[in-house]
Design a protein around this motif. Sequence first.
Motif, short mmCIF file in Angstrom:
data_model
loop_
_atom_site.label_atom_id
_atom_site.label_comp_id
_atom_site.label_asym_id
_atom_site.label_seq_id
_atom_site.Cartn_x
_atom_site.Cartn_y
_atom_site.Cartn_z
N GLU A 1 60.60 -46.79 50.70
CA GLU A 1 59.60 -47.33 51.62
C GLU A 1 59.41 -48.82 51.36
OE1 GLU A 1 57.90 -46.04 54.11
OE2 GLU A 1 58.71 -44.00 53.95
N ARG B 1 53.54 -50.93 52.05
CA ARG B 1 53.00 -49.56 52.07
C ARG B 1 52.88 -49.01 50.65
NH1 ARG B 1 55.51 -45.10 55.46
NH2 ARG B 1 53.36 -44.30 55.41
N LEU C 1 51.33 -43.01 53.23
CA LEU C 1 52.47 -42.77 52.35
C LEU C 1 52.24 -41.61 51.39
CD1 LEU C 1 55.20 -43.73 51.10
CD2 LEU C 1 53.85 -45.18 49.58
N THR D 1 61.20 -43.40 47.24
CA THR D 1 60.93 -43.19 48.67
C THR D 1 61.71 -44.12 49.58
OG1 THR D 1 59.05 -44.73 48.63
CG2 THR D 1 58.60 -42.41 48.12
#
Length: 479
Positions: free
Chosen positions: A408, A412, A430, A406
């Motif tokens: 990310e 998160r 998420l 991801t």
Amino acid sequence: MARSRRASSSPLARTALGRLREAVNDFTTRSPSRFAILVFGSLIAVFTFLFMLPAASADRSWTPLADAFFTAMSTICVTGLATVDMATHWSFFGDVLVVLGVQIGAVGVLTLASILGMVISRRLGLRAKLVAASDSNPLRVHHGPVAEGQAVRLGDIGNLLLTVVVSLLVIEAGLAVLLFARMIMDGIAWGEAALHGVYYSAMAFTNTGFTPNELGLERFANDTWFLGILIIGVFLGSIGFPVIFALKRHLIRPRQWSLHVKLTLVTTLILLVLGAVAIVVLEFNNPRTFGRMDAGNTVFQSLFLSMMSRSGGFATIDISELNSSSLLVLDMLMFVGGGSASTAGGIKVTTLAVLVLAAFAEARGRQEITAFGRRIPGDVIRVAISVFFWGATIVALSSIIIMQITKEPLDRVLFDVISGFGTVGMSTGLTEELPDAGKYVLALTMFMGRVGTVTLAAAVASTSNGRLYRHPEERPIVG
């Protein structure tokens, strides 16, 4: 036709059938943990297919495989994470599947199998007792005598199974009645209040955290009565069936409580209070969460969030609006989870208690680890270390893979991964954004979090065998 009937009843056929039955019985008795994984996997496969059916979705369309698989995993593992809107995506049939799935997942497949066997045969044999015993306490040794110091003795397994059934029905019914009454007082229609009362009560006691409302708990965010009922349900589900069984027998005689009961209750209450204090300190001036509340409401909402982060999964605020420091505190609470043989997940509060007691004993230079006048043997400490290590390893590997998928940030990803591993159900948002590859990784993390550490503990305990020799001793430098 007559010839085929005689052939099927021949000694050879009877012997083959008997051997197959004996092999199955031997497998379930020798390795209940592997049997649990097999049954869990089978249930997830069945529920995945059912969730994919058009009848399960509100718009009567086929649900994609990744979403159906994730929902089945989250339901059977009583997690509460979702990749679809649980309030709008599923039909009435889909909601029934969700409630049924969390009941099966909360009780445990081995316990459920033993209960069904007891209902059918009206008795509980030794094999069924051993299988059910491994579900209530993974430290039991399956190839030797059962220690009398266990949380639930082998002779009490039948009564424990009855306690599981009665507590599940009575507690959820009581919660549903209280929630129904509160929703009626809030002006909600009778039919909706009845359905949502049953739904919320099941999600609270099973520590799942799904909500039937589109905006989650936003409608009840300031309703202390409604939220208080949810806290009670989550607490009762998180302490574990062996603790409920002990409290039923010796509620007003604490001296007769086992060490497991005392450690579970004391550690649960300590974590509840410490978690709430940390949340108040870190969030009281955050205008996006508790900064706009008065002191009393801030304390209550902090207690609610502390309890739910232990495995409940309900939330009255947007988790993504919390400070990073608060997310880290919730990460730790979610990783610990609830009590052993409960509807909660995580490494369990007794695992944390044993590790803390071992650390204090080592710091004081004591050879024995004691609590409440009882000595904790070395094999329990060894299993606690193993559970902690493998839990941390699962979380780390899953976080690395999802971060790579991801791109990310760590806070998160780590939050949602620990929420999945601890079967909590809270999310920073998420999970809903995950691509299919990320959904499968997080789904497997939920599976390992629900059955992995218990399986490991059972494997470590059951593989302990005596040796007629000992290797030479040598001490490496540690620390």
